[in-house]
Design a protein around this motif. Structure first.
Motif, PDB file in Angstrom:
ATOM      1  N   HIS A 183       0.858  -1.199   0.000  1.00 51.76           N
ATOM      2  CA  HIS A 183       0.000   0.000   0.000  1.00 51.76           C
ATOM      3  C   HIS A 183       0.883   1.235   0.000  1.00 51.76           C
ATOM      4  N   CYS A 192      -5.420   3.949   1.500  1.00 51.08           N
ATOM      5  CA  CYS A 192      -4.424   2.914   1.785  1.00 51.08           C
ATOM      6  C   CYS A 192      -4.391   2.626   3.280  1.00 51.08           C
ATOM      7  N   THR A 235      -2.937  -6.651  -2.258  1.00 51.97           N
ATOM      8  CA  THR A 235      -2.910  -5.217  -2.517  1.00 51.97           C
ATOM      9  C   THR A 235      -4.226  -4.745  -3.129  1.00 51.97           C
ATOM     10  N   THR A 236      -4.319  -3.433  -3.318  1.00 56.40           N
ATOM     11  CA  THR A 236      -5.553  -2.835  -3.829  1.00 56.40           C
ATOM     12  C   THR A 236      -5.632  -3.006  -5.349  1.00 56.40           C
TER      13      THR A 236
END
Ligand code: NAD
Length: 354
Positions: A183, A192, A235-236
């Protein structure tokens, strides 16, 4: 009986998706697994030709009733410029397919930047910068006047928590038992920040799994230089989109990057690569990524529906792919061989153990 569909998509999609279906069918036949197939559902350019839209209602209706499907890539450049439809993010949102699981592994005989790489990425797929349908319709972008464009990023506790949980569940069954949360909470303190908080929260339920946190810019560098330090990475949406192509790049290219997008009820086999218009129509695309995505779907369905034959079929697919790669007689050009897409698919189907 498992219900599986296929959605060929655009460009190389109709070349690689049938190879995945062929190998899945052959593996199912080996173990006596019954599957009800609904093949060739129109989307993309074919959707336009048949129904005037990238995602016809008849395809949405058919997918609704399936346990999973094999999804080809969609080539956004080939639709009419005035087409308002948008395929992938709305589809993931519609079926709440929240985690894209993408293994990145190297093979000893395939040229790559590093050997002995074995990482599993989990990319969140319903939120982030592609937050279509979460807050505003479409991509989450808008243009209030001709001089300014604004993009919106959405992170929710629910979305971050469920993808983090999926990452820890995978990590606890692996040797190294480590999750890296990627992030940039140092700068994006709210979005984040929330993602990082939820990863820490979920980690408390998995005391046997180590959690480390790495800022996305540093991670991008470490992934290229020392990928062996990573085991499971979560993760995003947008970071995952970019980093998984980078991951594919360190082990030999996009032809070697499979993926599974999973939700609560359904999952879809979807390779990392796009529609590759530069090689479409030549029967030279590497079918590995699509076949191994189908293998991931088979295993997921087997575990979800308590169907050991599907898990066994997935294991047979693994063995067949290992054999064909190790023998290196039927590999496509991107892997240094001369085989066509179909020849490599046929070789994998023929290599399925009895
Ligand atoms: P791409 O992944 O299609 O291609 C990048 C490069 O990798 C190209 O040189 C291509 O030939 C090669 N490549 C990709 N898959 C391969 C395979 N199976 N075998 C051998 N080589 C392979 O990315 P791009 O060129 O940036 O995008 C092309 C189109 O695909 C665009 O319209 C893009 O929007 C779309 N796209 C769709 C998806 C999806 O539907 N999931 C994902 C990414 C891109």
């Amino acid at each position: 009986m498992l219900k599986i569909g296929s959605v060929p998509g655009d460009d190389i999609g109709p070349e690689v998706v049938p190879e995945a279906v062929k190998v899945m069918k052959a593996a199912a036949a080996k173990v006596g697994l019954q599957i009800e197939w609904q093949e060739n559902l129109p989307t993309g350019v074919r959707g336009h030709k048949l129904h005037g839209t990238t995602c016809p209602q008849s395809t949405w209706d058919a997918l609704e009733k399936l346990d999973g499907w094999v999804l080809g890539p969609h080539g956004h450049d080939v639709y009419p410029k005035n087409d308002p439809t948008w395929f992938n993010p709305p589809m993931r949102k519609r079926y709440e397919m929240y985690a894209n699981v993408k293994p990145v592994r190297s093979y000893p005989n395939i040229p790559s930047l590093h050997k002995n790489v074995d990482i599993v990425f989990l990319r969140e797929t319903t939120e982030g910068m592609q937050a279509g349908g979460v807050v505003v319709a479409g991509s989450g972008e808008f243009r209030p006047n001709d001089d300014i464009s604004i993009g919106m990023r959405v992170i929710t506790r629910k979305g971050a928590n469920r993808v983090a949980r999926a990452a820890f569940e995978i990590a606890q069954h692996r040797l190294r038992k480590k999750v890296t949360s990627v992030h940039k909470a140092s700068v994006y303190k709210l979005c984040c920040g929330m993602f990082a908080e939820e990863c820490r929260e979920v980690a408390k339920d998995f005391p046997g799994v180590e959690l480390e946190e790495v800022l996305v810019d540093g991670f991008a560098m470490k992934l290229v230089m020392k990928p062996h330090q990573f085991d499971v990475v979560v993760t995003t949406n947008q970071f995952g989109d970019i980093l998984t192509d980078e991951g594919a790049g360190i082990v030999g290219g996009l032809g070697l990057a499979p993926g599974l997008v999973m939700g609560e009820k359904q999952a879809m086999a979807q390779a990392t690569h796009g529609s590759a218009p530069d090689i479409a129509g030549k029967n030279i695309a590497n079918p590995y990524a699509m076949i191994m995505s189908g293998r991931m779907l088979m295993e997921w369905l087997g575990r979800k529906h308590n169907e050991p034959k599907a898990v066994k079929a997935a294991q047979l697919m693994d063995a067949a792919v290992e054999k064909v790669i190790a023998e290196a007689k039927h590999l496509t050009a991107d892997l240094g061989g001369k085989a066509s897409t179909t020849e490599m698919g046929d070789a994998i189907a023929a290599a399925l153990p009895a």
